[in-house]
Enzyme design. Structure first.
Site, short mmCIF file in Angstrom:
data_model
loop_
_atom_site.label_atom_id
_atom_site.label_comp_id
_atom_site.label_asym_id
_atom_site.label_seq_id
_atom_site.Cartn_x
_atom_site.Cartn_y
_atom_site.Cartn_z
N GLU A 180 -20.85 4.11 -22.45
CA GLU A 180 -22.00 4.56 -23.23
C GLU A 180 -22.58 5.91 -22.83
OE1 GLU A 180 -23.24 2.97 -26.00
OE2 GLU A 180 -21.43 1.76 -25.73
N SER A 464 -43.02 -61.52 -32.32
CA SER A 464 -43.32 -62.27 -31.09
C SER A 464 -43.74 -61.38 -29.94
CB SER A 464 -42.10 -63.10 -30.69
OG SER A 464 -41.90 -64.15 -31.60
#
Length: 549
Positions: A180, A464
């Site tokens: 770069e 229950s």
């Protein structure tokens, strides 16, 4: 003559005044940029998404394990198969009666340790032994790291692992410079020579082959500006780059650049920074990258979408080799090093795009977190949030629910529905009795079809499950030996007669309270409820923080 002189003086004064205004304007704009850059750089530079983790997994000799579920878990933890003995973190080798792992580092709030190599021997579906391969010691217990099950992303949906410049290997620094901006440590944010070279190369090839932007200009564009290609944006980029070079050291600028750059895509999430890219492509910390791997990451900067090894291995290899040639030309590496790196195969770890794991449980957690943290904190400050869910139990629960519903539909064809929204549904919660920890939560058959969590949002008759609370309330007045009626009777409820149906599970004319609870006797439970009062039972249930109508 006098007129000409006075005109000349006015022109000179005007030019001086104009120059003064321009200089003042530039100085003011410089101060504005300096304040803008300083404010951003001195504060939180990036939004790091918070991570939600499962519980860790404990393995020990004598433990019964489902090997296929364990292998699935290891894959989710990003362990990768190798044909040789594992030599580095995250590698594993599966054999018929054993499993060899090189563990990842474990980092949790109360415990941290470095990864190490282990061998787990199996006898059928039972762990026979766990041995550390580096010192030969037998381990009584092995802890696998938690799984990442969710990320709280901000609007940018970026993921990065921040690294300091000291951790970045020299090979990667030089590869980025070669790819770069080879003169980064020589120029002052603007490289006229690079611009002329880029113009010459682009004219010679008749197309855009090279850009003239320095690393500092790229950072200014990516960090502060929009990607639009206009002259005004280019001027701003240049002025920002010059301002950064004046106010910050090269090393600081380069470190921010390495953590900022975009290097790929994982589904809808962008991979930013070399730290995250090292794990995304090669499954290792940035400091452990080889020369070839460093050149691969550097070659992606120009165009991750074009050169990603997950998009095109051929183009990626060509671009990697170009970076290696440039590194040799610049004297960073020798020809022998370049040839060795060029011959190295392009081996990546692969990835799976982000998707919700244990989605109903994640939703359940997500609804609790805003009471503790703001959305901005969750999406920006990189918190690590640990939960109790066990992903092996979760996977088993999801499979059990799907198989159970499929079996019901096969047995009773009338239950089948073609409309996905009307299909038979179910829910599962698995809890650890001693702690109340939620180990698994499945809120429905298919999260993509409906996000309604039947485990936490649906209102259902308790059945229950309410009976223990009835008997708990009854102990305020009666004893376990109290005789309850187990005969059918008519009771008055809200001024109306009500007669419960069914038969007692006990053949006698009466039943002791403790036996009625043990046998879950319906008629005796109704008798007790009427004696103590329904309102008092509701109060007992509320004391446990259950929701009631």
């Amino acid at each position: 003559m006098v007129f000409r002189k006075s005109t000349k003086k006015r022109i000179i004064r005007s030019l001086c005044f104009l120059s003064f205004v321009i200089v003042i304007g530039i100085l003011l704009y410089y101060l504005y940029l300096a304040i803008l850059i300083d404010t951003r750089f001195s504060g939180r530079k990036w939004s790091i998404p918070s991570k939600v983790y499962s519980d860790s997994t404990l393995l020990f000799p004598g433990q019964q394990v489902n090997r296929s579920l364990l292998i699935n878990k290891l894959h989710r933890l990003e362990y990768r198969n190798v044909a040789r003995v594992p030599e580095s973190s995250g590698e594993m080798r599966i054999q018929e009666s054993s499993m060899e792992l090189y563990l990842h580092d474990l980092e949790m709030p109360a415990k941290q340790h470095r990864g190490f190599p282990v061998k787990i021997a199996f006898r059928s579906q039972e762990i026979e032994s766990i041995i550390r391969r580096d010192n030969g010691k037998t381990l009584p217990l092995l802890e696998l790291e938690p799984e990442k099950i969710m990320l709280f992303f901000g609007p940018e949906r970026q993921q990065r692992q921040l690294v300091s410049i000291d951790r970045v290997p020299q090979n990667l620094i030089q590869a980025v410079l070669a790819a770069e901006d080879s003169r980064f440590f020589e120029h002052h944010g603007f490289d006229f020579r690079s611009i002329l070279r880029a113009i010459y190369i682009n004219i010679r090839h008749g197309t855009i082959r090279q850009g003239g932007s320095t690393l500092t200009q790229q950072l200014a564009k990516n960090y502060f500006l929009t990607p639009e290609r206009t002259l005004v944006r280019k001027i701003k980029e240049l002025l920002m780059a010059l301002t950064m070079e004046v106010r910050y050291k090269k090393q600081e600028i380069f470190e921010i650049y390495l953590n900022e750059i975009y290097l790929g895509q994982k589904g809808s999430v962008s991979i930013n920074g070399v730290g995250e890219a090292a794990f995304f492509y090669f499954g290792k910390p940035v400091e452990n990258l080889s020369l070839a791997e460093a050149a691969t990451i550097a070659c992606l900067i120009k165009s991750p979408g074009l050169y990603s090894p997950y998009v095109s291995e051929t183009k990626c290899r060509e671009q990697r080799n170009k970076v290696l040639r440039d590194m040799e030309k610049l004297g960073y590496i020798t020809q022998q090093q370049r040839d060795g790196a060029v011959s190295e195969p392009l081996k990546t770890v692969g990835f799976t795009a982000y998707g919700k794991k244990a989605p109903y449980f994640v939703d359940y957690v997500s609804k609790q977190l805003p009471a503790l943290y703001s959305p901005n904190v969750l999406s920006s400050q990189g918190l690590s949030i640990y939960t109790t869910v066990d992903m092996q139990v979760q996977e088993a629960a999801e499979n059990a629910l799907e198989r159970g519903l499929a079996r019901l539909e096969k047995t009773y064809p009338s239950l089948r529905r073609s409309n996905p929204g009307r299909k038979l549904q179910s829910a599962i919660i698995v809890m650890q009795p001693k702690t109340g920890y939620i180990l698994a939560m499945v809120g429905g058959r298919d999260y993509s079809t409906t996000q309604f969590n039947r485990a936490t949002q649906a209102r259902r008759q308790p059945g229950s499950a309410i009976k223990p609370f009835v008997y708990l309330t009854g102990l305020d007045q009666f004893t376990p030996a109290t005789i309850l009626s187990n005969e059918q009777k008519t009771y008055e409820v809200n001024g109306k007669p009500w007669k419960p149906h069914g038969k007692s599970s006990y053949s006698g004319a009466g039943i002791r309270m403790r036996d009625a609870l043990a046998q879950s006797d319906n008629l005796a439970t109704v008798d007790l409820a009427m004696k103590v009062g329904l309102g008092r039972i509701v109060d007992t249930v509320k004391a446990f923080q259950f929701s009631t109508p």
